[in-house]
Design an enzyme around this catalytic site. Sequence first.
Site, PDB file in Angstrom:
ATOM      1  N   PRO A   1       0.833  -1.210   0.000  1.00  9.02           N
ATOM      2  CA  PRO A   1       0.000   0.000   0.000  1.00  9.02           C
ATOM      3  C   PRO A   1       0.862   1.252   0.000  1.00  9.02           C
ATOM      4  CG  PRO A   1      -0.854  -1.601   1.562  1.00  9.02           C
ATOM      5  CD  PRO A   1       0.466  -2.136   1.071  1.00  9.02           C
ATOM      6  N   GLU A   2       0.559   2.174  -0.907  1.00  7.57           N
ATOM      7  CA  GLU A   2       1.325   3.402  -1.003  1.00  7.57           C
ATOM      8  C   GLU A   2       0.564   4.535  -0.331  1.00  7.57           C
ATOM      9  OE1 GLU A   2       3.324   4.397  -4.540  1.00  7.57           O
ATOM     10  OE2 GLU A   2       3.721   2.338  -5.141  1.00  7.57           O
TER      11      GLU A   2
ATOM     12  N   HIS B   1      -5.772 -13.982  10.391  1.00  2.73           N
ATOM     13  CA  HIS B   1      -4.818 -12.913  10.124  1.00  2.73           C
ATOM     14  C   HIS B   1      -5.247 -11.586  10.757  1.00  2.73           C
ATOM     15  CE1 HIS B   1      -2.719 -15.630   7.515  1.00  2.73           C
ATOM     16  NE2 HIS B   1      -3.732 -15.720   6.672  1.00  2.73           N
TER      17      HIS B   1
ATOM     18  N   ARG C   1       0.733 -11.414   5.548  1.00  4.43           N
ATOM     19  CA  ARG C   1       2.176 -11.633   5.393  1.00  4.43           C
ATOM     20  C   ARG C   1       2.989 -11.110   6.573  1.00  4.43           C
ATOM     21  NH1 ARG C   1       2.409  -9.659  -0.937  1.00  4.43           N
ATOM     22  NH2 ARG C   1       0.653 -10.942  -1.614  1.00  4.43           N
TER      23      ARG C   1
END
Length: 271
Positions: free
Chosen positions: A2-3, A90, A108
């Site tokens: 994500p930017e 998660h 992740r």
Amino acid sequence: MPELPEVETTVRGLARFLEGERIVSVQVNRPDLRRPFPPDLVQALTGATISSLSRRAKYGILHTDRDHAMVFHLGMSGRWRIDPQDEDRHDHLVLTTARNRFALNDPRRFGSVDLLLAPELDLWPPFAALGPEPLGNGLTAEHLREATRGRVQAIKLLLLDQRIVAGLGNIYVCEALWRSGIDPRKLGGKVTMPQLQRLVPAIKDVLEQSIRDGGSTLRDFAQPDGELGYFATRFHVYGREGEACHHEDGGAIRRVVQGGRSTWFCPKCQK
């Protein structure tokens, strides 16, 4: 990863539900993400009221009435889920208010959560080293001229240097350089002042447009309410190798590797 627009979209989405709310419980479901959760996180946040939310570079910040700030980074695949209808292994951190539940989901586990005293935020090493925000008044052509003067690195790599501009990532640098007609391979010290004067508004425009569109939704990213961003449908160069440039007099989009990252550009209209 994500930017900046994805993080900004996340912060704005969370703010609609969290600002002014008291956290009634904090649940930590594993000891760490990229690094351990702060040991005093539960104690510091339970019972605290979220006074505001903000963003610095690619970090989101939850400010509390206890002068604590929880800083989060979404890593490669992190996102917040609001009132999730299912349990997910998660969901590593869950904040509950009287009205909603907020789950930080990170398959992740490249994200991070830090707890800082609010007065010390600007002194925190990851923040202290950052350049100006690209959407703020600190990013000017004059700033870029000083930061790139005499530099022999490519302008693309210099724009990715967080010490020069905070929060810029690969997607938006490629797109901004196309909009301003600058070859990403051009040495930073060789970029002219007129080019920098085109580049600064191009950076701001591409980021603001992506924020309006809700981000780019590459791979795993979604907004907190589950909606997917659609700025990816507006890419002019990113991921378009071999396709025609959107300028009438442009050529075919090329891809090169710079600093281990792919760069897309039009060799005909970017000089």
